[in-house]
Design an enzyme around this catalytic site. Structure first.
Site, short mmCIF file in Angstrom:
data_model
loop_
_atom_site.label_atom_id
_atom_site.label_comp_id
_atom_site.label_asym_id
_atom_site.label_seq_id
_atom_site.Cartn_x
_atom_site.Cartn_y
_atom_site.Cartn_z
N TYR A 131 72.67 55.22 64.61
CA TYR A 131 72.20 54.97 66.61
C TYR A 131 74.09 54.97 67.01
O TYR A 131 73.82 55.76 68.02
CB TYR A 131 71.67 54.33 66.15
CG TYR A 131 71.04 53.63 67.87
CD1 TYR A 131 70.80 54.74 68.86
CD2 TYR A 131 71.81 52.42 68.29
CE1 TYR A 131 71.06 54.67 70.01
CE2 TYR A 131 71.23 52.13 69.95
CZ TYR A 131 70.24 53.54 70.50
OH TYR A 131 70.49 53.24 71.54
N SER A 132 74.29 53.60 66.67
CA SER A 132 75.70 53.82 67.14
C SER A 132 76.72 54.08 67.80
O SER A 132 77.72 55.04 68.17
CB SER A 132 76.19 52.02 66.82
OG SER A 132 76.66 52.07 65.96
#
Length: 335
Positions: free
Chosen positions: A152-153
């Site tokens: 996600y990051s």
């Protein structure tokens, strides 16, 4: 202004769209209305937006390479705010391909739309998760964020790099906002405050990770929207002080910048739960759990640059913000 807001039926997108509509702007909202969480909640948000005469909705997936150009051809937005994304750190461990489709392919389609129909400003959501296990608190935009620890990051860090490339190559003015633990009314059911409230009211235990010692920069959604609205007519210009021999990670020789949006203070998770218990008038039964993969022990935003650029002044305490969420939850669900 005609503002294209992606993720308009989502948590933050709904609040931003409603704020813009209330001040008389034309909003073209785009949302796939997928089933990542209860579609009825998205439908309820959308129904409120569609009550405004200056709102138009497009049910489109950002990753749809065939349909996205038509959205830009039709809307010809003066501003673009990209808030649509596959959210959630933990879900990225289960469904990584979803994050690539939505957050990378989808954002490329946004950038291509901006290339074809240049807006006055492209604003997009990044995340405090890009700082990874960065140990220096508060997290500052001038510090390098190069070691994301979840997909996600990593996908959001990719967005920052992609936006920079389009700012450099095609002059698309772009501001990326790193959001810090946003909460408030109409929040997502997969977020901690929603899950805790639902469990406590229904007599179920809550799972508290990191043994309850984690600290987060909890940021009320209205404070996030204040920052987004303040940025609309303040697009970045090339930084005349930018030095290629000592590159600043937050600015560029292109019209591009990175800013934090957070409250600028750490609150321990157990304190957050205590505030919720007080508002609900009930004690939580807690299952203390170890840290999960992808979690970090603490986050805190350095908002100095955001204050300087946007006169940004977040003001909502967790006591006020949690109280407003509980009031909304009780009213919406009738409990």
């Amino acid at each position: 202004m005609t503002i294209l807001v992606t993720g308009s039926a989502g948590f933050i997108g709904f609040h931003l769209s409603r704020r813009l509509l209330e001040r008389g702007e034309t909003v073209v909202g785009l949302d796939s209305l997928n089933a990542y969480y209860d579609p009825r909640l998205k439908a309820s948000r959308l129904a409120i937006l569609q009550g405004y005469g200056t709102y138009r909705h497009e049910t489109v997936d950002l990753a749809d390479r065939e349909r996205m150009p038509a959205v830009f051809d039709s809307a010809r937005p003066s501003h673009v705010v990209n808030l649509a994304a596959q959210a959630g750190v933990r879900y990225s461990l289960e469904s990584p391909e979803t994050y690539v489709d939505s957050n990378v392919v989808g954002f490329l389609n946004i950038l291509e739309g901006c290339r074809a129909h240049p807006p006055r400003h492209l604003i997009y959501a990044s995340t405090s998760s890009v700082y990874g296990n960065h140990a220096n608190l508060p997290f500052g935009v001038h510090d390098a964020a190069t070691h994301p620890i979840t997909l996600y990051s990593a996908s959001k860090l990719a967005n920052e790099a992609m936006a920079h490339a389009y700012a450099h190559l095609f002059g698309v003015p772009a501001t990326g906002f790193r959001f810090f633990t946003v909460y408030g009314p109409w929040g997502r059911p997969d977020m901690a405050l929603f899950k805790f409230t639902d469990a406590i009211l229904n007599g179920r235990p809550i799972d508290v990770y990191g043994e309850g010692r984690m600290q987060r920069d909890f940021t009320y959604v209205d404070d996030i929207v204040d920052g987004l609205v303040a940025a609309l007519d303040r697009p970045p210009a090339p930084d005349p002080r930018w030095d290629a021999t000592h590159p600043d990670p937050a600015t560029s020789a292109a019209p591009w910048r990175i800013l934090n949006l957070g409250a600028g203070r750490r609150v321990e998770l157990m304190r957050y739960i205590e505030v919720l218990e007080a508002k609900l008038g009930r004690k939580a039964e807690i299952n203390f759990m170890p840290m999960q993969a992808g979690d970090v022990s603490a986050t805190e935003a350095d908002t100095g640059e955001t204050r300087a650029v946007l006169d940004y002044a977040p003001s909502t305490s967790v006591e006020v913000g949690v109280g407003r969420f509980v009031d909304w939850y009780r009213d919406y669900y009738g409990v």
